[in-house]
Design a protein around this motif. Sequence first.
Motif, short mmCIF file in Angstrom:
data_model
loop_
_atom_site.label_atom_id
_atom_site.label_comp_id
_atom_site.label_asym_id
_atom_site.label_seq_id
_atom_site.Cartn_x
_atom_site.Cartn_y
_atom_site.Cartn_z
N LYS A 148 9.60 10.76 8.94
CA LYS A 148 8.17 11.07 8.91
C LYS A 148 7.46 10.35 7.77
CE LYS A 148 8.76 15.70 10.92
NZ LYS A 148 8.60 17.16 10.67
N VAL A 149 8.25 9.81 6.84
CA VAL A 149 7.72 9.14 5.66
C VAL A 149 7.83 7.64 5.83
CG1 VAL A 149 7.94 8.91 3.15
CG2 VAL A 149 8.48 11.09 4.26
N LEU A 208 0.84 -1.19 0.00
CA LEU A 208 0.00 0.00 0.00
C LEU A 208 0.88 1.25 0.00
CD1 LEU A 208 -2.25 -1.40 2.83
CD2 LEU A 208 -2.94 -1.22 0.45
N THR A 209 0.57 2.19 -0.88
CA THR A 209 1.43 3.39 -0.97
C THR A 209 0.57 4.66 -1.00
OG1 THR A 209 1.49 3.13 -3.39
CG2 THR A 209 3.34 2.22 -2.12
N PRO A 210 -0.08 5.00 0.11
CA PRO A 210 -0.82 6.27 0.15
C PRO A 210 0.13 7.44 -0.07
CG PRO A 210 -0.54 5.36 2.36
CD PRO A 210 -0.11 4.30 1.40
N HIS A 211 -0.40 8.51 -0.62
CA HIS A 211 0.40 9.70 -0.89
C HIS A 211 0.93 10.31 0.41
CE1 HIS A 211 -0.47 10.02 -5.16
NE2 HIS A 211 -1.71 9.71 -4.89
N TYR A 212 2.16 10.81 0.33
CA TYR A 212 2.71 11.57 1.45
C TYR A 212 2.97 13.00 0.99
CZ TYR A 212 5.45 13.25 5.33
OH TYR A 212 5.88 13.99 6.42
N PHE A 213 2.32 13.94 1.68
CA PHE A 213 2.52 15.36 1.40
C PHE A 213 3.14 16.00 2.64
CE2 PHE A 213 -1.23 14.05 -1.05
CZ PHE A 213 -0.87 14.44 -2.32
N PRO A 214 4.28 16.67 2.51
CA PRO A 214 4.90 17.34 3.65
C PRO A 214 3.91 18.28 4.35
CG PRO A 214 6.40 17.33 1.80
CD PRO A 214 5.09 16.80 1.29
N HIS A 215 3.93 18.23 5.69
CA HIS A 215 3.10 19.07 6.55
C HIS A 215 1.62 18.67 6.55
CE1 HIS A 215 6.65 21.50 6.83
NE2 HIS A 215 6.57 21.91 5.59
N ARG A 216 1.25 17.66 5.75
CA ARG A 216 -0.17 17.28 5.68
C ARG A 216 -0.42 15.83 6.06
NH1 ARG A 216 -1.76 18.79 -0.27
NH2 ARG A 216 -3.46 17.36 0.24
N ASN A 249 -3.31 -0.76 10.42
CA ASN A 249 -3.64 -1.84 11.36
C ASN A 249 -5.13 -2.16 11.32
OD1 ASN A 249 -1.00 -2.21 12.27
ND2 ASN A 249 -1.19 -0.61 13.82
N GLU A 250 -5.95 -1.14 11.13
CA GLU A 250 -7.39 -1.37 11.03
C GLU A 250 -7.73 -2.15 9.76
OE1 GLU A 250 -11.58 -1.19 11.67
OE2 GLU A 250 -9.78 -1.22 12.94
N LEU A 251 -7.04 -1.82 8.66
CA LEU A 251 -7.25 -2.54 7.41
C LEU A 251 -6.83 -4.00 7.56
CD1 LEU A 251 -8.08 -2.42 4.43
CD2 LEU A 251 -5.72 -1.80 3.89
N LYS A 252 -5.72 -4.24 8.22
CA LYS A 252 -5.28 -5.63 8.44
C LYS A 252 -6.30 -6.39 9.27
CE LYS A 252 -1.06 -4.81 9.99
NZ LYS A 252 0.32 -5.11 10.46
N ASP A 308 0.28 12.38 8.32
CA ASP A 308 0.72 11.97 9.66
C ASP A 308 1.03 10.47 9.66
OD1 ASP A 308 -0.35 10.85 12.59
OD2 ASP A 308 0.84 12.69 12.69
N LYS A 309 2.29 10.15 9.96
CA LYS A 309 2.74 8.75 9.91
C LYS A 309 2.00 7.89 10.93
CE LYS A 309 7.00 6.01 9.81
NZ LYS A 309 8.48 6.07 9.91
N ALA A 310 1.79 8.39 12.14
CA ALA A 310 1.11 7.61 13.17
C ALA A 310 -0.31 7.28 12.75
CB ALA A 310 1.11 8.37 14.49
N PHE A 311 -0.99 8.24 12.13
CA PHE A 311 -2.36 8.00 11.67
C PHE A 311 -2.39 6.95 10.57
CE2 PHE A 311 -5.85 9.07 8.70
CZ PHE A 311 -6.93 8.85 9.56
#
Length: 209
Positions: A69-70, A15-23, A34-37, A25-28
């Motif tokens: 952060k990524v 899975l590779t959701p987009h990562y945008f700086p400042h937008r 984990n919910e998807l699993k 959140d890695k923890a989220f």
Amino acid sequence: MLEQEAEDGIGRVLLTPHYFPHRTDKAFMHQQFNELKRLKEERKLNIELYLGNELCYGEDALEDLMEDKVCTLNDTPYVLTEFHRGDPFSYIRDGLNQILMAGYRPILAHVERYEALSDQKKVGELVSMGVLIQTNAGSLLKKEQKKHVLGLAKNDMIHLLGSDCHDLTKRVPGTRQARILLQKELTKEQYERIMITNPKKVLQGEYIH
């Protein structure tokens, strides 16, 4: 979408959701992963899930990467990286080189989208630097992109194939048609490298030449 992947014979999904700086959140993202699993286990889907990001390169992207952060691909040095469609070649090359110099292995996402990389020699220059090249399955089904992508693949400048699925309507799961085409057009060794060997090496963090 995972159910469709399983029906298509896919046993592993990165899975590779987009990562945008400042937008982003890695923890989220880990929480959602984990919910998807959990849901996958609940529905008894025989498919393994791995997490990464598609890093949208730009201001602060490299800084966020170096500050952890990524999400790199399955916690390996591999980083799926995308640029804007109209970015000049010098900007793409320099950005990927910065990622390399920081100790990561960039995988350039959807090579077929960039105007600056319509010249195969430019793609070759990136490959010679140590950049890996990914293409979307859908590009092999579009007349205007198919010739370019196949030309790259036949010259060993495509390392990975992705579905780029986002939903169940416009950008749906599935790589079957693209896989059939690649199997027909490439040598057995080339096909297996793109579809089997390289994906395994990415997940394990092993070096790809």
